[in-house]
Design a protein around this motif. Structure first.
Motif, short mmCIF file in Angstrom:
data_model
loop_
_atom_site.label_atom_id
_atom_site.label_comp_id
_atom_site.label_asym_id
_atom_site.label_seq_id
_atom_site.Cartn_x
_atom_site.Cartn_y
_atom_site.Cartn_z
N GLN A 26 0.72 -1.08 0.06
CA GLN A 26 0.14 -0.10 0.00
C GLN A 26 0.95 1.23 0.05
OE1 GLN A 26 -2.59 0.00 3.37
NE2 GLN A 26 -3.99 1.55 2.57
N SER A 27 0.79 2.09 -0.78
CA SER A 27 1.48 2.95 -1.18
C SER A 27 0.90 4.59 -1.67
CB SER A 27 3.02 2.68 -1.70
OG SER A 27 2.86 2.87 -3.05
N ASN A 28 1.56 5.56 -1.39
CA ASN A 28 1.20 6.70 -2.15
C ASN A 28 2.36 7.75 -1.65
OD1 ASN A 28 -0.39 8.67 -3.54
ND2 ASN A 28 -2.06 8.47 -2.27
N CYS A 29 2.56 8.68 -3.11
CA CYS A 29 3.82 9.55 -3.07
C CYS A 29 3.65 10.50 -2.14
CB CYS A 29 4.04 9.72 -4.32
SG CYS A 29 3.04 11.03 -5.14
N THR A 30 4.89 11.35 -1.82
CA THR A 30 4.98 12.38 -1.09
C THR A 30 4.61 13.32 -1.96
OG1 THR A 30 6.78 11.74 0.29
CG2 THR A 30 6.56 14.01 -0.02
N CYS A 31 3.74 14.59 -1.84
CA CYS A 31 3.35 15.56 -2.68
C CYS A 31 3.71 16.86 -2.38
CB CYS A 31 1.84 15.49 -2.71
SG CYS A 31 1.06 16.79 -3.88
N THR A 32 4.39 17.61 -2.97
CA THR A 32 4.90 18.87 -2.49
C THR A 32 4.41 19.93 -3.50
OG1 THR A 32 6.89 17.60 -2.23
CG2 THR A 32 7.15 20.20 -2.15
N LEU A 33 4.30 21.31 -2.90
CA LEU A 33 3.96 22.44 -3.53
C LEU A 33 5.13 23.33 -3.26
CD1 LEU A 33 1.64 24.62 -4.75
CD2 LEU A 33 1.13 24.79 -2.16
N ILE A 34 5.24 24.06 -4.63
CA ILE A 34 6.55 25.26 -4.48
C ILE A 34 5.59 26.38 -4.73
CG2 ILE A 34 8.62 26.15 -5.22
CD1 ILE A 34 9.14 23.16 -6.27
N LYS A 35 5.67 27.46 -3.76
CA LYS A 35 4.90 28.63 -4.07
C LYS A 35 6.11 29.79 -4.21
CE LYS A 35 1.49 30.22 -1.64
NZ LYS A 35 0.81 30.31 -0.25
N GLY A 36 5.84 30.42 -5.33
CA GLY A 36 6.85 31.61 -5.65
C GLY A 36 6.66 32.23 -6.92
N ASN A 37 7.53 32.63 -7.62
CA ASN A 37 7.18 33.36 -8.79
C ASN A 37 6.54 32.30 -10.02
OD1 ASN A 37 8.78 35.58 -8.30
ND2 ASN A 37 10.60 35.01 -8.82
N LYS A 38 7.03 31.15 -9.76
CA LYS A 38 6.17 30.13 -10.41
C LYS A 38 5.72 29.09 -9.35
CE LYS A 38 7.44 31.14 -14.73
NZ LYS A 38 6.53 31.78 -15.64
N ASN A 39 4.26 28.65 -9.56
CA ASN A 39 3.85 27.77 -8.73
C ASN A 39 4.16 26.48 -9.16
OD1 ASN A 39 3.06 29.74 -6.60
ND2 ASN A 39 1.13 30.15 -8.28
N VAL A 40 4.36 25.44 -8.54
CA VAL A 40 4.96 24.22 -8.98
C VAL A 40 4.16 23.32 -8.22
CG1 VAL A 40 6.69 22.62 -9.63
CG2 VAL A 40 7.01 25.24 -9.80
N ILE A 41 3.82 21.74 -8.82
CA ILE A 41 3.50 20.90 -7.82
C ILE A 41 4.23 19.52 -8.25
CG2 ILE A 41 1.45 20.01 -9.23
CD1 ILE A 41 0.61 20.36 -5.78
N VAL A 42 4.80 18.90 -7.11
CA VAL A 42 5.65 17.89 -7.69
C VAL A 42 5.09 16.56 -7.11
CG1 VAL A 42 7.71 17.01 -7.42
CG2 VAL A 42 7.72 19.19 -7.55
N ASP A 43 4.56 15.51 -8.00
CA ASP A 43 4.14 14.39 -7.98
C ASP A 43 2.61 14.31 -7.03
OD1 ASP A 43 6.16 12.90 -8.87
OD2 ASP A 43 7.02 12.48 -6.89
N THR A 44 1.49 13.84 -8.16
CA THR A 44 0.35 14.29 -7.65
C THR A 44 -0.51 13.01 -7.44
OG1 THR A 44 -0.36 13.87 -9.85
CG2 THR A 44 0.36 16.01 -9.56
N MET A 45 0.01 12.08 -6.58
CA MET A 45 -0.60 11.10 -5.88
C MET A 45 -1.25 10.12 -6.92
SD MET A 45 -1.04 12.74 -2.16
CE MET A 45 -2.40 13.90 -2.65
N THR A 46 -2.27 9.38 -6.29
CA THR A 46 -3.13 8.61 -7.15
C THR A 46 -4.27 9.34 -7.72
OG1 THR A 46 -4.68 7.64 -5.63
CG2 THR A 46 -2.56 6.60 -5.54
N ALA A 47 -4.84 8.48 -8.71
CA ALA A 47 -6.24 9.25 -9.55
C ALA A 47 -7.31 9.42 -8.48
CB ALA A 47 -6.61 8.42 -10.60
N TRP A 48 -7.18 8.99 -7.28
CA TRP A 48 -8.46 9.01 -6.32
C TRP A 48 -8.16 10.06 -5.25
CZ3 TRP A 48 -6.57 4.43 -8.56
CH2 TRP A 48 -7.58 3.67 -9.23
N ASP A 49 -7.02 10.78 -5.34
CA ASP A 49 -6.80 11.78 -4.51
C ASP A 49 -7.03 13.24 -4.89
OD1 ASP A 49 -5.56 9.90 -2.49
OD2 ASP A 49 -3.85 9.77 -3.94
N GLY A 50 -7.89 13.64 -6.15
CA GLY A 50 -8.04 14.62 -6.39
C GLY A 50 -8.90 15.64 -5.33
N PRO A 51 -9.95 15.48 -4.65
CA PRO A 51 -10.64 16.19 -4.07
C PRO A 51 -9.54 16.57 -2.69
CG PRO A 51 -12.19 14.53 -4.37
CD PRO A 51 -10.73 14.14 -5.12
#
Ligand code: ZN
Length: 204
Positions: A26-51
């Motif tokens: 059972q696994s899911n990834c670490t999900c990271t947000l970078i907020k700055g001049n550019k906003n970046v999301i790194v790794d978006t987890m599984t398709a069931w994690d949208g909400p």
């Protein structure tokens, strides 16, 4: 460098995990947000994690439409599942850079980094898969490396090479490189840790 350019926040939205279960793991990834001049999301987890991902981004003062870049460290399903939420973003999945149906030429194999911003770089770190990339973020507090499954978690010394690995020698090499240069590692399936913690334990 203009110090303003170095201002960005790195927010781990969700710590990843991986545990063995009766069916497999059972696994899911670490999900990271970078907020700055550019906003970046790194790794978006599984398709069931949208909400829950949408909610976490809103809790940090942004909407999904504010995200400029999605970076998936590699193409496994627990790292790409919610890419669809980010319709205004350029998507970098492993070494593939695209927006809508346009696929951009960028030669990661040539060894040069993809610059998202003056302080945010995407670099190839193959091993776990041959397409793996990491995101390096320079900040006032030091260099953060968001590595995906180059590191499974803080204490993966006897684990990482037993997972499905495309090229263990390459992975070993890039793990060492990352520990040498970064101050903080955000791994694929666990909380952030100081690179020094591991650097002291290994012989390079
Ligand atoms: Zn993973």
């Amino acid at each position: 460098m203009n110090p303003e350019n170095k201002k960005c926040d790195i927010i781990v939205l969700f710590d990843g995990y991986s545990v063995n279960s009766e069916q497999g793991s059972q696994s899911n990834c670490t999900c990271t947000l970078i907020k700055g001049n550019k906003n970046v999301i790194v790794d978006t987890m599984t398709a069931w994690d949208g909400p829950k991902l949408e909610k976490a981004i809103e809790e940090n003062g942004l909407k999904c439409s504010d995200i400029d870049y999605v970076v998936c460290t590699h193409g496994h399903s627990d790292h790409i599942g919610c890419n669809y939420l980010f319709q205004n973003a350029i998507h970098i999945v492993g070494r593939c850079v695209s927006k809508k149906d346009v696929y951009y030429n960028f030669d990661f194999a040539a060894g040069k980094p993809y610059l998202i911003d003056v302080n945010i770089r995407v670099i190839p770190t193959p091993g776990h898969t041959l397409q793996d990339v990491s995101v390096l973020v320079s900040t006032d507090k030091g260099l953060y490396a968001i590595t995906g499954d180059l590191f499974e978690n803080k204490d993966d010394e006897n684990l990482w090479y037993r997972l499905e690995v495309d090229d263990a020698e390459l992975q070993r090499k890039y793990r060492s490189e990352m520990l040498r240069h970064a101050d903080f590692i955000i791994p694929g399936h666990g909380p952030m840790f100081p690179a020094k913690y591991k650097y002291d334990q290994i012989t390079i």
